[in-house]
Design a protein around this motif. Structure first.
Motif, mmCIF file in Angstrom:
data_model
loop_
_atom_site.group_PDB
_atom_site.id
_atom_site.type_symbol
_atom_site.label_atom_id
_atom_site.label_comp_id
_atom_site.label_asym_id
_atom_site.label_seq_id
_atom_site.Cartn_x
_atom_site.Cartn_y
_atom_site.Cartn_z
ATOM 1 N N TYR A 240 0.712 -1.284 -0.105
ATOM 2 C CA TYR A 240 0.057 -0.043 0.041
ATOM 3 C C TYR A 240 0.822 1.253 0.086
ATOM 4 O O TYR A 240 0.182 2.353 0.425
ATOM 5 C CB TYR A 240 -0.856 -0.031 1.258
ATOM 6 C CG TYR A 240 -1.830 -0.909 0.912
ATOM 7 C CD1 TYR A 240 -3.092 -1.018 0.179
ATOM 8 C CD2 TYR A 240 -1.834 -2.402 1.830
ATOM 9 C CE1 TYR A 240 -4.000 -1.901 0.034
ATOM 10 C CE2 TYR A 240 -2.636 -3.348 1.748
ATOM 11 C CZ TYR A 240 -3.981 -2.995 0.928
ATOM 12 O OH TYR A 240 -5.030 -4.150 0.778
ATOM 13 N N ASN A 241 2.199 1.235 -0.489
ATOM 14 C CA ASN A 241 2.955 2.197 -0.425
ATOM 15 C C ASN A 241 3.241 3.057 0.802
ATOM 16 O O ASN A 241 3.232 4.365 0.811
ATOM 17 C CB ASN A 241 2.666 2.936 -1.767
ATOM 18 C CG ASN A 241 2.559 2.272 -2.943
ATOM 19 O OD1 ASN A 241 3.574 1.677 -3.192
ATOM 20 N ND2 ASN A 241 1.549 2.695 -3.935
ATOM 21 N N ILE A 242 3.210 2.526 1.919
ATOM 22 C CA ILE A 242 3.446 3.021 3.246
ATOM 23 C C ILE A 242 4.784 3.209 3.584
ATOM 24 O O ILE A 242 5.344 2.079 3.673
ATOM 25 C CB ILE A 242 2.578 2.259 4.180
ATOM 26 C CG1 ILE A 242 1.211 2.334 3.936
ATOM 27 C CG2 ILE A 242 2.669 3.063 5.826
ATOM 28 C CD1 ILE A 242 0.160 1.146 5.227
ATOM 29 N N PRO A 243 5.194 4.483 3.803
ATOM 30 C CA PRO A 243 6.680 4.775 3.753
ATOM 31 C C PRO A 243 7.325 3.937 4.990
ATOM 32 O O PRO A 243 8.712 3.413 5.001
ATOM 33 C CB PRO A 243 6.886 6.038 4.020
ATOM 34 C CG PRO A 243 5.586 6.804 3.441
ATOM 35 C CD PRO A 243 4.602 5.650 3.942
ATOM 36 N N ILE A 244 6.632 4.045 6.212
ATOM 37 C CA ILE A 244 7.314 3.371 7.346
ATOM 38 C C ILE A 244 6.596 2.234 7.976
ATOM 39 O O ILE A 244 5.089 2.506 8.315
ATOM 40 C CB ILE A 244 7.610 4.689 8.345
ATOM 41 C CG1 ILE A 244 8.530 5.418 7.969
ATOM 42 C CG2 ILE A 244 7.921 4.022 9.792
ATOM 43 C CD1 ILE A 244 9.822 5.139 8.014
ATOM 44 N N SER A 245 7.020 1.296 8.365
ATOM 45 C CA SER A 245 6.262 -0.075 9.060
ATOM 46 C C SER A 245 7.019 -0.139 10.218
ATOM 47 O O SER A 245 8.490 -0.558 10.216
ATOM 48 C CB SER A 245 6.289 -1.066 8.123
ATOM 49 O OG SER A 245 5.431 -2.223 8.846
ATOM 50 N N ILE A 246 6.270 -0.088 11.407
ATOM 51 C CA ILE A 246 7.052 -0.351 12.648
ATOM 52 C C ILE A 246 6.370 -1.606 13.703
ATOM 53 O O ILE A 246 5.077 -1.355 13.632
ATOM 54 C CB ILE A 246 7.077 1.001 13.775
ATOM 55 C CG1 ILE A 246 7.803 2.049 12.720
ATOM 56 C CG2 ILE A 246 7.618 0.706 15.022
ATOM 57 C CD1 ILE A 246 7.724 3.373 13.498
ATOM 58 N N ASP A 247 7.142 -2.436 14.129
ATOM 59 C CA ASP A 247 6.653 -3.386 14.985
ATOM 60 C C ASP A 247 6.993 -3.038 16.606
ATOM 61 O O ASP A 247 8.115 -2.755 16.781
ATOM 62 C CB ASP A 247 7.346 -4.807 14.614
ATOM 63 C CG ASP A 247 6.946 -5.566 13.462
ATOM 64 O OD1 ASP A 247 5.855 -4.956 12.843
ATOM 65 O OD2 ASP A 247 7.319 -6.509 13.033
ATOM 66 N N VAL A 248 5.846 -3.018 17.275
ATOM 67 C CA VAL A 248 5.952 -2.725 18.629
ATOM 68 C C VAL A 248 5.655 -3.967 19.358
ATOM 69 O O VAL A 248 4.418 -4.626 19.289
ATOM 70 C CB VAL A 248 5.127 -1.508 19.105
ATOM 71 C CG1 VAL A 248 5.003 -1.386 20.690
ATOM 72 C CG2 VAL A 248 5.249 -0.391 18.257
ATOM 73 N N PRO A 249 6.516 -4.141 20.350
ATOM 74 C CA PRO A 249 6.144 -5.523 21.209
ATOM 75 C C PRO A 249 5.357 -5.422 22.371
ATOM 76 O O PRO A 249 4.919 -4.378 22.712
ATOM 77 C CB PRO A 249 7.660 -5.879 21.682
ATOM 78 C CG PRO A 249 8.248 -4.562 21.849
ATOM 79 C CD PRO A 249 7.909 -3.759 20.866
ATOM 80 N N PHE A 250 4.792 -6.472 22.933
ATOM 81 C CA PHE A 250 4.209 -6.537 24.006
ATOM 82 C C PHE A 250 5.205 -5.949 25.116
ATOM 83 O O PHE A 250 6.565 -6.689 25.185
ATOM 84 C CB PHE A 250 3.842 -8.036 24.517
ATOM 85 C CG PHE A 250 2.552 -8.522 23.787
ATOM 86 C CD1 PHE A 250 1.157 -8.219 24.675
ATOM 87 C CD2 PHE A 250 2.579 -9.327 22.806
ATOM 88 C CE1 PHE A 250 0.049 -8.992 23.885
ATOM 89 C CE2 PHE A 250 1.331 -9.725 22.251
ATOM 90 C CZ PHE A 250 0.060 -9.349 22.852
ATOM 91 N N ASP A 251 5.032 -5.181 25.815
ATOM 92 C CA ASP A 251 5.911 -4.687 26.890
ATOM 93 C C ASP A 251 5.296 -4.146 28.006
ATOM 94 O O ASP A 251 4.260 -3.052 27.811
ATOM 95 C CB ASP A 251 6.575 -3.283 26.151
ATOM 96 C CG ASP A 251 7.889 -2.760 27.175
ATOM 97 O OD1 ASP A 251 7.557 -2.870 28.205
ATOM 98 O OD2 ASP A 251 8.826 -2.284 26.648
ATOM 99 N N ARG A 252 5.400 -4.636 29.322
ATOM 100 C CA ARG A 252 4.776 -4.515 30.365
ATOM 101 C C ARG A 252 4.883 -2.965 30.738
ATOM 102 O O ARG A 252 4.135 -2.305 31.552
ATOM 103 C CB ARG A 252 5.213 -5.196 31.507
ATOM 104 C CG ARG A 252 4.486 -5.150 32.869
ATOM 105 C CD ARG A 252 4.921 -6.348 33.858
ATOM 106 N NE ARG A 252 6.515 -6.400 33.911
ATOM 107 C CZ ARG A 252 7.067 -7.427 34.610
ATOM 108 N NH1 ARG A 252 6.367 -8.438 35.001
ATOM 109 N NH2 ARG A 252 8.201 -7.558 34.545
ATOM 110 N N ASP A 253 6.203 -2.205 30.520
ATOM 111 C CA ASP A 253 6.197 -0.995 30.912
ATOM 112 C C ASP A 253 5.226 0.040 30.195
ATOM 113 O O ASP A 253 4.721 1.101 30.951
ATOM 114 C CB ASP A 253 7.612 -0.491 30.508
ATOM 115 C CG ASP A 253 8.693 -0.876 31.571
ATOM 116 O OD1 ASP A 253 8.553 -1.123 32.308
ATOM 117 O OD2 ASP A 253 9.936 -0.771 31.136
ATOM 118 N N ILE A 254 4.654 -0.267 29.107
ATOM 119 C CA ILE A 254 3.814 0.740 28.226
ATOM 120 C C ILE A 254 2.589 0.818 28.973
ATOM 121 O O ILE A 254 2.084 1.532 29.201
ATOM 122 C CB ILE A 254 3.445 -0.029 26.668
ATOM 123 C CG1 ILE A 254 4.798 0.166 25.800
ATOM 124 C CG2 ILE A 254 2.504 0.778 26.227
ATOM 125 C CD1 ILE A 254 4.879 -0.446 24.524
#
Length: 282
Positions: A240-254
């Protein structure tokens, strides 16, 4: 639904008298302006196809990252019936208004991020807002046109899940510079991104980034990334021509920092690349 589709197909361009007035993507609707003493250099919508994917985390923490870099940031919480931005910043007081109906936003404790949310209009924090769609959309537009944000570098709009009433109002009436789509890695993700992508194309608003939240767990012993649901988004950004793709993990701090209203004290690097992209650092 079929009747609406036929009306749209047989459009006579007389929008004011059409039953779909205000709801049709073909309709040229005037973009609203911010309150006369307010401005924003960039207006970014944070959108998800469904609830519970961490959209408000992305909105709140992205605002914090931009503010840490010295930018003036505001958040318009457009999720009227499910507001969560004030909780992330521990804002519990009511917004004030002057005699002309101009609303003063709340200020976050640490970085003075300017925030407006429906919860800041209620006498009691746990009072529900039981409104129908048009009223909710009207309030979002009022937040944009009647809140004194001052001069901002970035205004982030935390949008409710889905692509109907409020999302349509925001796309049609607010001059968005782009959207960030937040998803999770279940199999529905491609459909969700496709809906958001198609909406952005129809509304001529680019998708700036895809955030795949809760994408993996990092082993505390060896730091291996464990993708419990698979890497469902690996090709979607390019598709879909999206410039940035980011994976965010399960993180208890969040969750613990946001639940405590301390998002401004959170320190993780998951959205650093997104913040850098928005300010033109990469």
């Amino acid at each position: 639904m079929e009747k609406d589709e036929k009306l749209s197909e047989n459009c006579d361009e007389k929008c004011s008298s059409c039953p779909l007035h205000g709801k049709c993507a073909k309709e040229e609707i005037k973009k609203e302006k911010m309150e006369q003493h307010s401005s924003a250099k960039k207006i970014i919508g944070i959108l998800s196809g469904k609830g519970g994917v961490g959209k408000s985390f992305v909105s709140s923490y992205l605002a914090v990252l931009l503010a840490r870099k010295g930018y003036k940031v505001g958040i318009l919480d457009a999720d009227i019936t499910g507001p969560s931005i004030p909780y992330a910043f521990d804002l519990k007081y009511q917004a004030l208004a002057n005699n002309e109906g101009i609303i003063l936003p709340g200020l976050s404790n640490k970085y003075k991020i300017r925030i407006i949310s429906s919860n800041m209009l209620l006498a009691n924090q746990d009072d529900p807002i039981m409104w129908k769609g048009p009223l909710i959309g009207d309030l979002v537009i009022q937040f944009f046109t009647k809140v004194y944000f001052g001069e901002l570098d970035y205004l982030l709009i935390d949008m409710p899940p889905g692509t109907s009433d409020v999302a349509l109002s925001v796309f049609q009436q607010i001059p968005l510079d782009g959207i960030v789509t937040v998803t999770t890695p279940q199999s529905l993700v491609s459909l969700i991104v496709e809906k958001a992508s198609n909406m952005s194309v129809k509304m001529n608003v680019p998708i700036l980034a895809l955030v795949n939240n809760m994408a993996y767990i990092k082993c505390p012993k060896c730091s291996e990334k464990i993708y419990m649901y698979g890497q469902a988004n690996s090709d979607i950004a390019s598709q879909y021509n999206i410039p940035i793709s980011i994976d965010v993990p399960f993180d208890r701090d969040i969750s613990s920092f946001i639940d405590a209203g301390r998002v401004e004290d959170l320190s993780v690097d998951y959205l650093d690349r997104l913040a850098a992209y928005l300010i033109g650092e990469n």
